[in-house]
Design a protein around this motif. Structure first.
Motif, PDB file in Angstrom:
ATOM      1  N   PHE A  98       0.528  -1.399   0.042  1.00 16.09           N
ATOM      2  CA  PHE A  98       0.124  -0.230   0.066  1.00 16.09           C
ATOM      3  C   PHE A  98       1.032   1.081   0.166  1.00 16.09           C
ATOM      4  N   ALA A 103       0.640   5.384   0.186  1.00 24.12           N
ATOM      5  CA  ALA A 103      -0.234   6.872   0.900  1.00 24.12           C
ATOM      6  C   ALA A 103       0.631   7.704   0.343  1.00 24.12           C
ATOM      7  N   LYS A 133      -2.793  -1.972   3.364  1.00 23.56           N
ATOM      8  CA  LYS A 133      -3.587  -0.833   3.602  1.00 23.56           C
ATOM      9  C   LYS A 133      -3.763  -0.781   5.247  1.00 23.56           C
ATOM     10  N   GLY A 180      -4.349   7.047  -1.320  1.00 22.11           N
ATOM     11  CA  GLY A 180      -4.093   5.931  -1.108  1.00 22.11           C
ATOM     12  C   GLY A 180      -4.336   4.981  -2.350  1.00 22.11           C
ATOM     13  N   SER A 189      -3.065   0.286  -3.983  1.00 23.25           N
ATOM     14  CA  SER A 189      -2.426  -0.725  -3.286  1.00 23.25           C
ATOM     15  C   SER A 189      -1.936  -0.599  -4.507  1.00 23.25           C
TER      16      SER A 189
END
Length: 104
Positions: free
Chosen positions: A2, A4, A63, A97, A99
């Motif tokens: 993940f 950010a 996440k 965010g 993935s």
């Protein structure tokens, strides 16, 4: 994995102060489960709108690890003085965010 990311619009003339804030911060990211890396990026200056674009991004195992960071005491400590430098920001940061789908 993940990623950010926060995008910051920093008032022209305050870029070095913004960078110094990040370079001088007391980060405890490396202590957090799932943390993998952090980068601060400087983008172009938009003279018409009066800002230079910056982006911070951190990579996490997943996440859930990132969300755990945002709810931690370490997160609160890292952001406790965020309002002290409000004048250099043109609005709040924009969070995004992601993935991972594919990577090398």
């Amino acid at each position: 994995m993940f990623l950010a990311m926060n995008r910051f619009r920093i008032a022209i003339g305050h870029e070095e102060a913004f960078e110094a804030i990040w370079k001088g911060r007391d980060s405890s990211l490396a202590e957090m489960p799932g943390f993998q890396s952090f980068h601060l990026l400087r983008g172009d200056t938009n003279a018409e709108e009066g800002f230079t674009l910056f982006a911070s991004h951190s990579v996490w195992a997943n996440k859930d690890d990132f969300v755990a960071w945002t709810k931690s005491e370490n997160f609160r400590a890292a952001h406790k003085n965020a309002a002290d430098n409000k004048a250099i920001y043109l609005g709040p940061p924009k969070f995004e965010g992601f993935s991972f789908v594919e990577g090398a």
